[in-house]
Design a protein around this motif. Structure first.
Motif, mmCIF file in Angstrom:
data_model
loop_
_atom_site.group_PDB
_atom_site.id
_atom_site.type_symbol
_atom_site.label_atom_id
_atom_site.label_comp_id
_atom_site.label_asym_id
_atom_site.label_seq_id
_atom_site.Cartn_x
_atom_site.Cartn_y
_atom_site.Cartn_z
ATOM 1 N N ILE A 27 -15.735 -15.703 -10.021
ATOM 2 C CA ILE A 27 -15.971 -14.261 -9.956
ATOM 3 C C ILE A 27 -15.552 -13.702 -8.606
ATOM 4 C CG2 ILE A 27 -17.860 -14.307 -11.630
ATOM 5 C CD1 ILE A 27 -19.775 -14.117 -9.259
ATOM 6 N N ALA A 28 -15.342 -12.401 -8.611
ATOM 7 C CA ALA A 28 -15.033 -11.681 -7.370
ATOM 8 C C ALA A 28 -15.594 -10.280 -7.493
ATOM 9 C CB ALA A 28 -13.525 -11.619 -7.144
ATOM 10 N N ALA A 29 -15.930 -9.694 -6.378
ATOM 11 C CA ALA A 29 -16.336 -8.288 -6.363
ATOM 12 C C ALA A 29 -15.089 -7.434 -6.563
ATOM 13 C CB ALA A 29 -17.002 -7.948 -5.033
ATOM 14 N N PRO A 30 -15.203 -6.311 -7.243
ATOM 15 C CA PRO A 30 -14.044 -5.435 -7.440
ATOM 16 C C PRO A 30 -13.437 -4.933 -6.135
ATOM 17 C CG PRO A 30 -15.880 -4.740 -8.825
ATOM 18 C CD PRO A 30 -16.396 -5.810 -7.914
ATOM 19 N N THR A 31 -14.195 -5.011 -5.054
ATOM 20 C CA THR A 31 -13.717 -4.539 -3.752
ATOM 21 C C THR A 31 -12.923 -5.595 -2.983
ATOM 22 O OG1 THR A 31 -15.843 -5.192 -2.801
ATOM 23 C CG2 THR A 31 -15.595 -2.880 -3.496
ATOM 24 N N GLU A 32 -12.914 -6.835 -3.463
ATOM 25 C CA GLU A 32 -12.114 -7.884 -2.819
ATOM 26 C C GLU A 32 -10.642 -7.512 -2.908
ATOM 27 O OE1 GLU A 32 -13.003 -10.493 -1.084
ATOM 28 O OE2 GLU A 32 -15.129 -10.585 -1.570
ATOM 29 N N SER A 33 -9.865 -7.988 -1.991
ATOM 30 C CA SER A 33 -8.438 -7.666 -1.985
ATOM 31 C C SER A 33 -7.675 -8.484 -3.031
ATOM 32 C CB SER A 33 -7.835 -7.939 -0.603
ATOM 33 O OG SER A 33 -7.710 -9.331 -0.391
ATOM 34 N N ILE A 34 -6.514 -7.967 -3.385
ATOM 35 C CA ILE A 34 -5.605 -8.688 -4.278
ATOM 36 C C ILE A 34 -5.271 -10.049 -3.678
ATOM 37 C CG2 ILE A 34 -3.263 -8.714 -5.239
ATOM 38 C CD1 ILE A 34 -5.061 -6.727 -6.636
ATOM 39 N N LEU A 35 -5.036 -10.089 -2.383
ATOM 40 C CA LEU A 35 -4.708 -11.347 -1.712
ATOM 41 C C LEU A 35 -5.842 -12.358 -1.877
ATOM 42 C CD1 LEU A 35 -2.704 -12.920 0.017
ATOM 43 C CD2 LEU A 35 -3.822 -11.932 2.038
ATOM 44 N N GLU B 136 1.476 -5.740 -11.639
ATOM 45 C CA GLU B 136 1.055 -4.547 -10.913
ATOM 46 C C GLU B 136 1.359 -4.592 -9.417
ATOM 47 O OE1 GLU B 136 -0.131 -1.730 -12.373
ATOM 48 O OE2 GLU B 136 0.371 -2.815 -14.208
ATOM 49 N N ILE B 137 1.438 -5.769 -8.847
ATOM 50 C CA ILE B 137 1.632 -5.880 -7.399
ATOM 51 C C ILE B 137 3.015 -6.440 -7.067
ATOM 52 C CG2 ILE B 137 0.748 -6.911 -5.272
ATOM 53 C CD1 ILE B 137 -1.094 -4.758 -6.582
ATOM 54 N N VAL B 138 3.292 -7.632 -7.539
ATOM 55 C CA VAL B 138 4.550 -8.293 -7.187
ATOM 56 C C VAL B 138 5.743 -7.529 -7.757
ATOM 57 C CG1 VAL B 138 5.883 -10.425 -7.353
ATOM 58 C CG2 VAL B 138 3.400 -10.533 -7.023
ATOM 59 N N ALA B 139 5.706 -7.193 -9.036
ATOM 60 C CA ALA B 139 6.835 -6.513 -9.677
ATOM 61 C C ALA B 139 7.049 -5.102 -9.136
ATOM 62 C CB ALA B 139 6.636 -6.463 -11.187
ATOM 63 N N ILE C 214 -5.259 -3.791 -0.970
ATOM 64 C CA ILE C 214 -5.493 -3.216 -2.294
ATOM 65 C C ILE C 214 -6.682 -3.934 -2.941
ATOM 66 C CG2 ILE C 214 -4.501 -2.793 -4.580
ATOM 67 C CD1 ILE C 214 -1.720 -2.994 -3.194
ATOM 68 N N PRO C 215 -7.725 -3.189 -3.311
ATOM 69 C CA PRO C 215 -8.866 -3.821 -3.991
ATOM 70 C C PRO C 215 -8.454 -4.323 -5.379
ATOM 71 C CG PRO C 215 -9.443 -1.646 -3.160
ATOM 72 C CD PRO C 215 -7.964 -1.779 -3.038
ATOM 73 N N VAL C 216 -8.934 -5.508 -5.724
ATOM 74 C CA VAL C 216 -8.572 -6.096 -7.008
ATOM 75 C C VAL C 216 -9.048 -5.216 -8.170
ATOM 76 C CG1 VAL C 216 -10.604 -7.606 -7.227
ATOM 77 C CG2 VAL C 216 -8.443 -8.288 -8.249
ATOM 78 N N GLY C 217 -10.124 -4.497 -7.979
ATOM 79 C CA GLY C 217 -10.615 -3.598 -9.019
ATOM 80 C C GLY C 217 -9.639 -2.488 -9.373
ATOM 81 N N ASP C 218 -8.714 -2.172 -8.439
ATOM 82 C CA ASP C 218 -7.740 -1.106 -8.685
ATOM 83 C C ASP C 218 -6.680 -1.484 -9.718
ATOM 84 O OD1 ASP C 218 -9.091 0.370 -6.826
ATOM 85 O OD2 ASP C 218 -7.418 0.516 -5.396
ATOM 86 N N ILE C 219 -6.510 -2.781 -9.987
ATOM 87 C CA ILE C 219 -5.469 -3.156 -10.945
ATOM 88 C C ILE C 219 -6.037 -3.598 -12.293
ATOM 89 C CG2 ILE C 219 -3.837 -3.772 -9.128
ATOM 90 C CD1 ILE C 219 -4.313 -6.746 -10.016
#
Length: 155
Positions: free
Chosen positions: A13-21, A60-63, A72-77
């Protein structure tokens, strides 16, 4: 056959505020293709709010040639509304909903809506294959038993 019997209880799991990285690093470190985004309710109890896959990150990120995935927060994608299964729900009903919504992974929750596991199409294929193998063996055993009984009757 309740889905809670077959779901994987080791959920990353991850919080939606964690970064994409950070999300990508978690997927790499735990050798998984998805993260359940969740809010912590109590110690070790989480309410799922989303799911992000490695494919989501690529599309959403690489392409899109995003240059700062650490910002970028992971929740954004998160691309869709979260579909969950209750742990008491029938296995075949869950398969039907996965097909209906076009999802390959589904978080499994308890009666309070808290995360207890995750089920994937790959996991379910394994369960179904095992059950089909057992069923085919039953047919084979039945035939052998009937042949054995006929042979005894002929004596």
């Amino acid at each position: 056959m309740a889905i809670g019997e077959y779901c994987n209880r080791d959920v990353v799991i991850a919080a939606p505020t964690e970064s994409i990285l950070t999300a990508a690093q978690l997927m790499r470190d735990y050798h998984v293709g998805d993260l359940v985004l969740a809010e912590q309710i109590e110690h070790d109890r989480y309410r799922p709010v989303g799911i992000v896959t490695d494919r989501d990150i690529v599309l959403e990120i690489v392409a899109n040639d995003e240059t700062e995935p650490e910002r970028i927060p992971v929740g954004d994608i998160q691309l869709r509304n979260l579909i969950t299964a209750k742990d008491s729900e029938d296995l075949f009903d869950v398969i039907g909903r996965m097909r209906e919504f076009g999802v390959r992974r589904m978080p499994v929750v308890d009666a309070q809506g808290l995360l207890v596991g995750i089920v994937s199409a790959d996991d379910l294929l394994g369960v179904l294959a095992d059950n089909l193998r057992d069923l085919s063996r039953l047919v084979g055993y039945q035939n052998l038993r009937e042949e054995h009984e006929r042979a005894e009757d002929d004596l």
